[in-house]
Write a protein that holds these residues in place. Structure first.
Motif, PDB file in Angstrom:
ATOM      1  N   SER A 182      74.021 -19.944  83.530  1.00 15.18           N
ATOM      2  CA  SER A 182      72.666 -20.377  83.249  1.00 15.18           C
ATOM      3  C   SER A 182      72.312 -20.132  81.785  1.00 15.18           C
ATOM      4  O   SER A 182      71.987 -19.015  81.393  1.00 15.18           O
ATOM      5  N   LEU A 183      72.365 -21.193  80.985  1.00 19.39           N
ATOM      6  CA  LEU A 183      72.005 -21.067  79.575  1.00 19.39           C
ATOM      7  C   LEU A 183      70.537 -20.712  79.415  1.00 19.39           C
ATOM      8  O   LEU A 183      70.171 -19.975  78.501  1.00 19.39           O
ATOM      9  N   THR A 184      69.689 -21.217  80.309  1.00 19.82           N
ATOM     10  CA  THR A 184      68.265 -20.876  80.190  1.00 19.82           C
ATOM     11  C   THR A 184      68.036 -19.388  80.454  1.00 19.82           C
ATOM     12  O   THR A 184      67.164 -18.782  79.839  1.00 19.82           O
ATOM     13  N   ALA A 233      70.143 -13.773  93.897  1.00 15.92           N
ATOM     14  CA  ALA A 233      71.474 -13.168  94.030  1.00 15.92           C
ATOM     15  C   ALA A 233      72.439 -14.271  94.455  1.00 15.92           C
ATOM     16  O   ALA A 233      72.915 -14.313  95.588  1.00 15.92           O
ATOM     17  N   ALA A 234      72.690 -15.198  93.526  1.00 18.02           N
ATOM     18  CA  ALA A 234      73.533 -16.352  93.826  1.00 18.02           C
ATOM     19  C   ALA A 234      74.159 -16.861  92.537  1.00 18.02           C
ATOM     20  O   ALA A 234      73.636 -16.628  91.442  1.00 18.02           O
ATOM     21  N   THR A 281      67.704  -5.224  83.222  1.00 18.94           N
ATOM     22  CA  THR A 281      67.199  -6.359  82.448  1.00 18.94           C
ATOM     23  C   THR A 281      66.254  -7.216  83.282  1.00 18.94           C
ATOM     24  O   THR A 281      65.711  -8.197  82.791  1.00 18.94           O
ATOM     25  N   GLY A 282      66.088  -6.844  84.533  1.00 23.07           N
ATOM     26  CA  GLY A 282      65.225  -7.593  85.450  1.00 23.07           C
ATOM     27  C   GLY A 282      65.571  -7.235  86.878  1.00 23.07           C
ATOM     28  O   GLY A 282      66.018  -6.119  87.161  1.00 23.07           O
ATOM     29  N   PRO A 337      73.781 -12.913  88.865  1.00 24.12           N
ATOM     30  CA  PRO A 337      73.961 -11.454  88.819  1.00 24.12           C
ATOM     31  C   PRO A 337      74.852 -10.973  87.668  1.00 24.12           C
ATOM     32  O   PRO A 337      74.837  -9.802  87.333  1.00 24.12           O
ATOM     33  N   GLU A 338      75.612 -11.873  87.050  1.00 21.26           N
ATOM     34  CA  GLU A 338      76.419 -11.491  85.887  1.00 21.26           C
ATOM     35  C   GLU A 338      75.554 -11.315  84.653  1.00 21.26           C
ATOM     36  O   GLU A 338      75.938 -10.601  83.724  1.00 21.26           O
ATOM     37  N   TYR A 339      74.407 -11.978  84.612  1.00 17.49           N
ATOM     38  CA  TYR A 339      73.535 -11.946  83.443  1.00 17.49           C
ATOM     39  C   TYR A 339      72.316 -11.056  83.630  1.00 17.49           C
ATOM     40  O   TYR A 339      71.855 -10.430  82.678  1.00 17.49           O
TER      41      TYR A 339
END
Length: 109
Positions: A12-14, A29-30, A42-43, A34-36
């Motif tokens: 997800s670039l956004t 959680a999909a 961070t959230g 979850p990698e970002y």
């Protein structure tokens, strides 16, 4: 606050852009989210169908400025490996290694 409920985002670039702007993120959680988005750093990562949990997390961040700012700063730091400078540096390292390996093999001929 950045909210993403997509179930299919693989990169997800956004989300990366939101984190770069120091926005705390709330995501499903999909996919690759979850990698970002690092839960409680961070959230928040939320089960994809938990609509009320999404709403609770948004309201929490809107009413807790200190947490919102901490998550925002941590989010910006977490995406630095995706910056153009960092990616360029890694590509240059690979190129240098490949060139060295190639020259080493061909200088023996």
């Amino acid at each position: 606050v950045y909210l993403i409920t997509s179930l299919s985002d693989t990169q997800s670039l956004t989300t990366l852009q939101a984190l770069a702007c120091e926005l705390p993120a709330i995501g499903a959680a999909a996919g690759g989210l979850p990698e970002y988005i690092h839960h409680n750093q961070t959230g928040f990562i939320v089960p994809p169908t938990a609509r009320s949990t999404f709403a609770e997390k948004v309201l929490f961040l809107l009413t807790h400025a200190q947490t919102r700012q901490q998550f925002g700063k941590a989010g910006r730091a977490s995406i630095l490996p995706f910056s153009p400078a960092a990616i360029t540096g890694r590509v240059e390292q690979v190129y240098t290694k490949v060139r060295y390996d190639y020259q080493s093999r061909h200088s023996r001929l």
